[in-house]
Each structure stands twice: as structure tokens, then as C-alpha cells.
Design a protein around this motif. Sequence first.
Motif: not given
Lengths: 143, 86
Positions: B62, B64-65, B68-69, B72, B75-76, B79-80, B83, B86
Motif C-alpha cells: 500500500r 509503494i502504491q 507511485i500515485f 504521478g 509529475l503532472v 508538467l503543468k 507548460n 512556455r
Amino acid sequence: MSNQQAETPQEADLSQSQENVVQSAVEFMQETMDQFMATADVNAVYGETIKHQGNLIIPAAEVVSIMGFGAGSGTGFNEDRNAGSGIGGGGGGKSFARPVAVIVAGEHGVEVKPVVDFTKIYLTAFTTLGFITAAWLRMRRGR
Amino acid sequence: MTFENHSHPPIRWHGYQITPIAQSFRFIPARPFGIIWNRPFSVQVETPAGEIYRLPIIDRTRLIQILIFLGGLALVWILKAINRKR
């Protein structure tokens, strides 16, 4: 003249069989509810002890149980004004169990060794990767 | 909605007394419906010398899950932010 008419033997039999159905449904629901409540017991989490090479091993698992029941009854009339009644019910449930750790007791002490489910981890990683890719593509299109 | 800790009957082995403890979460809003989540919580150990300590049981899968979540999501978010610049 009284509205209530005496029950015919057929009607009495029908009423008795309906009562039996309700009674057996209630018993079944109670039995299932008891089994469901047993999920919260400590013995559902810790398994039978295993003796191996001078060590005592106790498996430990996570248990999740979901259950739901519903029942109802009703009466009504058809186009010919004939009265009728009915009863119905249904339910469902599911239990999940997943190993979490093993407790190992030896001469030199007690240890908790975790159990890692790699399949679940890979599935989570791929799902997250899918969401990241989808979000990234959406951002690129939005430019 | 209740959280409860339940102790297993103590087990004796090589002079150690081991008491596994489970934690259960019950959510039963109406009698014919409910959710029960029961998990191993910790182990209480009493050594032959009489010392008592607790070993927590950590659900690594749990953990590790969740990592990971959260990774993620981070990371989003990064990235936003890139973005937008730019």
C-alpha cells in the motif's frame, strides 16, 4: 356486510408459504450478517501458526468485506380489480483478503517480514503512467 | 463508523510472549449494509527478561502504491507548471 372475508384454505396456504419465505430470508440475512461481522474479528487477520525449523510463523492478512441487503413487499390491483401482493429481496457482498506480512519468532527474537505484492504495484504504476500520459497529451493539445 | 483494536490471544514461543493486534474499521450506516476493513496493526512482544515492546506492521504494498500515485500527481503538476511558463 364486513369487508373482511374468511380466508379460503388456498389463501391460508399461500399466506403460510409467504411467511415461510420471509422467515427463511430473514434467517439467511442474519446468518450472512453474522459471517460478515466475523470479518472484524482478530482471527480473520492472523492465520494459523506454522512451526518450521524451530521458528514460529504467523501469517497476517488484510481483510475487506462489503455487504448489502434489501427487501420489500407490496400490494396492488390489476385491471380486473383483483388484488395481489408480492415480496422480494436481494443482496450481495464480497470479501477480499491480501497477505501483508509474516511474523517470525525464533530463538533470537521476533521479526515482522513484509509481503510485497508486485502485481498490484505494477498495475498501479501502469495506471499512473496512463494518467500522466493522458494529462501530458491534453496539455500539448491545449497550447 | 468505528475504529477498534483487537488483540489476539498471546502466543508463547522460546520464552517470548507474542500478542498480535489487529485494527478494524467498521462502517455500517444501516443494518443490512456495511463495510468492514480489518488489518494487522502491530505485534506486542514480551521478552524472557520482561521487556515489552511493539513492532508495527507496515503494509509495504500500500505504501509503494501511495508513493507511485503521489509521484504521478507531482509529475503532472510539474508538467503543468512547465507548460504554463512556455
